[in-house]
Design a protein around this motif. Sequence first.
Motif, PDB file in Angstrom:
ATOM      1  N   SER A  57       0.945  -1.341  -0.178  1.00 40.33           N
ATOM      2  CA  SER A  57      -0.161  -0.114   0.160  1.00 40.33           C
ATOM      3  C   SER A  57       1.323   1.274  -0.346  1.00 40.33           C
ATOM      4  N   SER A  58       0.840   2.467   0.730  1.00 39.69           N
ATOM      5  CA  SER A  58       1.243   3.615   0.727  1.00 39.69           C
ATOM      6  C   SER A  58       2.094   3.703   1.183  1.00 39.69           C
ATOM      7  N   THR A  72       5.745   1.005 -10.686  1.00 42.43           N
ATOM      8  CA  THR A  72       3.986   1.162 -10.245  1.00 42.43           C
ATOM      9  C   THR A  72       3.557   0.371 -12.001  1.00 42.43           C
ATOM     10  N   PRO A  75      -1.145   1.354 -15.273  1.00 41.74           N
ATOM     11  CA  PRO A  75      -3.044   1.070 -15.611  1.00 41.74           C
ATOM     12  C   PRO A  75      -3.700   0.708 -16.725  1.00 41.74           C
ATOM     13  N   ASP A 137       6.569  -5.863 -10.093  1.00 44.87           N
ATOM     14  CA  ASP A 137       4.707  -5.726  -9.512  1.00 44.87           C
ATOM     15  C   ASP A 137       3.425  -6.325  -8.832  1.00 44.87           C
ATOM     16  N   THR A 140       3.500  -4.503  -5.689  1.00 50.28           N
ATOM     17  CA  THR A 140       3.282  -2.574  -4.961  1.00 50.28           C
ATOM     18  C   THR A 140       1.939  -3.167  -4.513  1.00 50.28           C
ATOM     19  N   THR A 142      -1.100  -3.391  -5.668  1.00 54.72           N
ATOM     20  CA  THR A 142      -2.044  -3.039  -6.627  1.00 54.72           C
ATOM     21  C   THR A 142      -2.891  -3.507  -8.194  1.00 54.72           C
ATOM     22  N   THR A 143      -1.883  -5.333  -7.769  1.00 55.68           N
ATOM     23  CA  THR A 143      -2.326  -5.870  -9.525  1.00 55.68           C
ATOM     24  C   THR A 143      -3.370  -7.226  -8.722  1.00 55.68           C
ATOM     25  N   ASN A 144      -3.866  -7.234  -7.662  1.00 57.28           N
ATOM     26  CA  ASN A 144      -4.695  -8.087  -6.837  1.00 57.28           C
ATOM     27  C   ASN A 144      -3.434  -9.682  -6.517  1.00 57.28           C
TER      28      ASN A 144
END
Length: 262
Positions: A57-58, A72, A75, A137, A140, A142-144
């Motif tokens: 996360s942050s 990151t 998208p 990746d 990060t 962010t990719t689940n």
Amino acid sequence: MLNSLAVAASAPSASPLSILIPSLSLSRPFIPPLPARILSASASSSSKPLPFASFYSSPMNILNKLGFGPRTPDPSSMDSTIPQGPDDDVPAPGQKFAQFGAGCFWGVELAFQRVPGVTKTEVGYTQGFLHNPTYEDVCTGTTNHSEVVRVQYDPKECSFEALLDAFWARHDPTTLNRQGNDVGTQYRSGIYFYTPDQESEAIASLERQQKLINRKIVTEILPAKKFYRAEEYHQQYLEKGGRFGFKQSATKGCNDPIRCYG
């Protein structure tokens, strides 16, 4: 707590960055990237890969501003068509696949390597939205993706129930997106089935485990999706020596304690 549950918790040493940035929470130890000229020299003199940082996360924004940390993902590359599709790989004749996520995949893989009837193990990433993800990746957050072990087993010698027993014994299924000091969605508990029989056995097994534990189990049970094999240095990491070069036995039936990072 069920006595057979062995929480995969190994506290890594403190990072210099955790002193500079008190709020920073790191899972695997952070090692700043070396300049390209040093990386080139290292690659020619040593076959051991450099470990990567793992974040949740942050903290990523702070590290990226400092010039550290994995990239990151763009998208625009988050096309979920392929990664959200089924795992279309085929096991060896007479063999079956199963996928399990139970925290850092290094120790989980070694646990399954030791199960009689397991003929092959691979670590990788699944259940995410990015096609062909790298370890950076996934880190990060962010990719689940989940860090998983894909197990190939001989159903004549190893039942799916035996794999489930190894799965429950390896980790704490009541901690959401966390195993010990490893924190993030990539460390979530999950059983990813290939057949209706595996699904029903997984559900029944979870229900039995829940009766033995006084905290809610958060393990997800979902269809197996596209499996992305992790970088080669991750494969059989602890058997090959781990971080410190101390090899751990993958012999069938071995019950030596598993050192999570080697």
